[in-house]
Design an enzyme around this catalytic site. Structure first.
Site, PDB file in Angstrom:
ATOM      1  N   CYS A  52      45.264  43.015  50.387  1.00 45.97           N
ATOM      2  CA  CYS A  52      44.643  42.504  49.173  1.00 45.97           C
ATOM      3  C   CYS A  52      45.547  41.470  48.478  1.00 45.97           C
ATOM      4  O   CYS A  52      45.997  40.523  49.104  1.00 45.97           O
ATOM      5  CB  CYS A  52      44.282  43.682  48.271  1.00 45.97           C
ATOM      6  SG  CYS A  52      42.997  43.352  47.060  1.00 45.97           S
ATOM      7  N   HIS A  53      45.823  41.666  47.178  1.00 47.37           N
ATOM      8  CA  HIS A  53      46.623  40.710  46.408  1.00 47.37           C
ATOM      9  C   HIS A  53      48.121  40.789  46.707  1.00 47.37           C
ATOM     10  O   HIS A  53      48.887  39.948  46.239  1.00 47.37           O
ATOM     11  CB  HIS A  53      46.400  40.921  44.906  1.00 47.37           C
ATOM     12  CG  HIS A  53      45.093  40.409  44.421  1.00 47.37           C
ATOM     13  ND1 HIS A  53      43.917  41.125  44.567  1.00 47.37           N
ATOM     14  CD2 HIS A  53      44.763  39.251  43.821  1.00 47.37           C
ATOM     15  CE1 HIS A  53      42.926  40.421  44.049  1.00 47.37           C
ATOM     16  NE2 HIS A  53      43.401  39.276  43.596  1.00 47.37           N
TER      17      HIS A  53
END
Length: 175
Positions: free
Chosen positions: A106-107
């Site tokens: 993800c991030h």
């Protein structure tokens, strides 16, 4: 999946992490016999929403050579804060310098841009990071899982089954 007994895996997070992106790989690693160690720039515990976890080791004291792999859970707040912590960036870069497994979801890929380790790497992430990663030299694609040498990347919590399996497979390969 196979047993990874005796393997030590660092999980690097701070407050604001995505709970499933910490707990799902953590449980997979420990269920397979590995030792999960929570590393953080926080001293006592980290939290996110209703979930919190005790910090095992302050990142300033952590050394990549003491671990077999690094897992970078996402969460927008976590990822943005951790990439601004120089000890966390140095710790992450040290895994690449030692050619050890790094798994980012993800991030979390934001810290990889700060560590300057994505140039010419094939990877994925949460879609909003694609421009950042491309600008840092990565070859970004929108796929559930991308494995490029020692780097494992996935997009979202929906990708956790493939992400977790890739971590265990990579650690099993290295035995």
């Amino acid at each position: 999946m196979s047993d990874i007994q005796g393997r030590r895996i660092a999980f690097l997070v701070t407050n604001g992490y995505e709970p499933s992106e910490l707990t799902s790989p953590w449980d997979t690693v420990t269920d397979q016999g590995g030792e999960a160690v929570l590393v953080s720039p926080e001293s006592d515990k980290v939290s996110s929403g209703d979930h919190s976890q005790k910090v095992d080791l302050h990142v300033a004291e952590a050394k990549a050579e003491d671990f077999d792999a690094l897992v970078l859970p996402g969460g927008t707040k976590n990822a943005d804060k951790i990439r601004m912590d120089q000890d966390s960036v140095n710790f992450t870069r040290a895994f690449f310098d030692a050619n050890k497994t790094v798994a980012s979801i993800c991030h979390a890929a934001w810290i990889l841009t700060e560590a300057d380790v994505v140039k010419d790497r094939n990877m994925t992430s949460y879609p909003s990071l694609q421009t950042d990663l491309r600008n840092a030299g990565a070859n970004w694609s929108d796929e559930e899982l991308v494995v490029d040498g020692n780097l494992i990347t996935s997009r979202t919590p929906d990708d956790l089954p493939a992400f977790n399996e890739a971590i265990i497979n990579k650690l099993t390969e290295e035995n």
